[in-house]
Design a protein around this motif. Structure first.
Motif, PDB file in Angstrom:
ATOM      1  N   SER A   1       0.799  -1.217   0.000  1.00  0.00           N
ATOM      2  CA  SER A   1       0.000   0.000   0.000  1.00  0.00           C
ATOM      3  C   SER A   1       0.836   1.274   0.000  1.00  0.00           C
ATOM      4  O   SER A   1       0.301   2.365  -0.064  1.00  0.00           O
ATOM      5  N   GLN A   2       2.162   1.135   0.051  1.00  0.00           N
ATOM      6  CA  GLN A   2       3.029   2.307   0.015  1.00  0.00           C
ATOM      7  C   GLN A   2       3.114   2.826  -1.408  1.00  0.00           C
ATOM      8  O   GLN A   2       3.472   2.096  -2.323  1.00  0.00           O
ATOM      9  N   GLU A   3       2.753   4.087  -1.588  1.00  0.00           N
ATOM     10  CA  GLU A   3       2.824   4.690  -2.913  1.00  0.00           C
ATOM     11  C   GLU A   3       4.232   5.215  -3.152  1.00  0.00           C
ATOM     12  O   GLU A   3       4.832   5.826  -2.281  1.00  0.00           O
ATOM     13  N   LYS A   4       4.763   4.950  -4.351  1.00  0.00           N
ATOM     14  CA  LYS A   4       6.095   5.454  -4.669  1.00  0.00           C
ATOM     15  C   LYS A   4       6.058   6.972  -4.729  1.00  0.00           C
ATOM     16  O   LYS A   4       5.165   7.551  -5.348  1.00  0.00           O
ATOM     17  N   PRO A   5       7.016   7.626  -4.099  1.00  0.00           N
ATOM     18  CA  PRO A   5       7.018   9.091  -4.132  1.00  0.00           C
ATOM     19  C   PRO A   5       7.398   9.613  -5.510  1.00  0.00           C
ATOM     20  O   PRO A   5       8.083   8.942  -6.273  1.00  0.00           O
ATOM     21  N   GLN A   6       6.931  10.809  -5.819  1.00  0.00           N
ATOM     22  CA  GLN A   6       7.282  11.467  -7.074  1.00  0.00           C
ATOM     23  C   GLN A   6       8.431  12.429  -6.861  1.00  0.00           C
ATOM     24  O   GLN A   6       8.762  13.204  -7.738  1.00  0.00           O
ATOM     25  N   GLU A   7       9.055  12.348  -5.698  1.00  0.00           N
ATOM     26  CA  GLU A   7      10.174  13.218  -5.361  1.00  0.00           C
ATOM     27  C   GLU A   7      11.465  12.420  -5.488  1.00  0.00           C
ATOM     28  O   GLU A   7      11.523  11.250  -5.116  1.00  0.00           O
ATOM     29  N   ALA A   8      12.506  13.064  -6.032  1.00  0.00           N
ATOM     30  CA  ALA A   8      13.768  12.361  -6.265  1.00  0.00           C
ATOM     31  C   ALA A   8      14.938  13.332  -6.200  1.00  0.00           C
ATOM     32  O   ALA A   8      14.759  14.545  -6.226  1.00  0.00           O
ATOM     33  N   THR A   9      16.132  12.759  -6.132  1.00  0.00           N
ATOM     34  CA  THR A   9      17.368  13.534  -6.184  1.00  0.00           C
ATOM     35  C   THR A   9      18.005  13.315  -7.550  1.00  0.00           C
ATOM     36  O   THR A   9      18.075  12.186  -8.028  1.00  0.00           O
ATOM     37  N   VAL A  10      18.478  14.393  -8.166  1.00  0.00           N
ATOM     38  CA  VAL A  10      19.132  14.300  -9.480  1.00  0.00           C
ATOM     39  C   VAL A  10      20.550  13.778  -9.275  1.00  0.00           C
ATOM     40  O   VAL A  10      21.333  14.349  -8.519  1.00  0.00           O
ATOM     41  N   LEU A  11      20.885  12.675  -9.961  1.00  0.00           N
ATOM     42  CA  LEU A  11      22.221  12.092  -9.864  1.00  0.00           C
ATOM     43  C   LEU A  11      23.108  12.473 -11.046  1.00  0.00           C
ATOM     44  O   LEU A  11      24.317  12.596 -10.899  1.00  0.00           O
ATOM     45  N   ALA A  12      22.506  12.618 -12.225  1.00  0.00           N
ATOM     46  CA  ALA A  12      23.286  12.962 -13.421  1.00  0.00           C
ATOM     47  C   ALA A  12      22.372  13.654 -14.433  1.00  0.00           C
ATOM     48  O   ALA A  12      21.179  13.374 -14.485  1.00  0.00           O
ATOM     49  N   VAL A  13      22.958  14.537 -15.236  1.00  0.00           N
ATOM     50  CA  VAL A  13      22.209  15.319 -16.222  1.00  0.00           C
ATOM     51  C   VAL A  13      22.905  15.190 -17.573  1.00  0.00           C
ATOM     52  O   VAL A  13      24.130  15.279 -17.664  1.00  0.00           O
TER      53      VAL A  13
END
Length: 93
Positions: free
Chosen positions: A31-43
């Motif tokens: 029931s845990q929803e994956k967050p839409q928040e993240a950290t940028v690792l590479a561009v």
């Protein structure tokens, strides 16, 4: 091993899902929803079809991205999301 995104792609590391609600109820893994928040690792370099796209995020930025955006990739034990720059909705400060 390191991922190097091409063109207008960005590599993200998703933040961990909440395991409890604000009221203290413990959530089951399903029931845990994956967050839409993240950290940028590479561009990527921002070049697409000979045109340059301004990459408005950099490594280390925290961002919010579209719910169904990108491709999930697993390297070793780590999971990443590779998405287009246009799928990033906002920076989080």
């Amino acid at each position: 091993m390191k991922l190097y995104p091409l063109g207008d792609k960005v590599v993200l590391k998703q933040l961990e899902a909440e395991e409890t609600t604000k009221s203290g109820i413990i959530l089951a893994a399903k029931s845990q929803e994956k967050p839409q928040e993240a950290t940028v690792l590479a561009v990527g370099d921002g070049k697409v079809d000979g045109k340059e796209i301004a990459m408005t995020v950099k490594e280390g930025d925290k961002v919010v991205y579209s719910k169904y955006a990108g491709t999930e990739v697993k390297l070793g034990e780590e999971e990443y999301v590779i998405c287009k720059m246009s799928d990033i909705l906002a920076k989080v400060e």
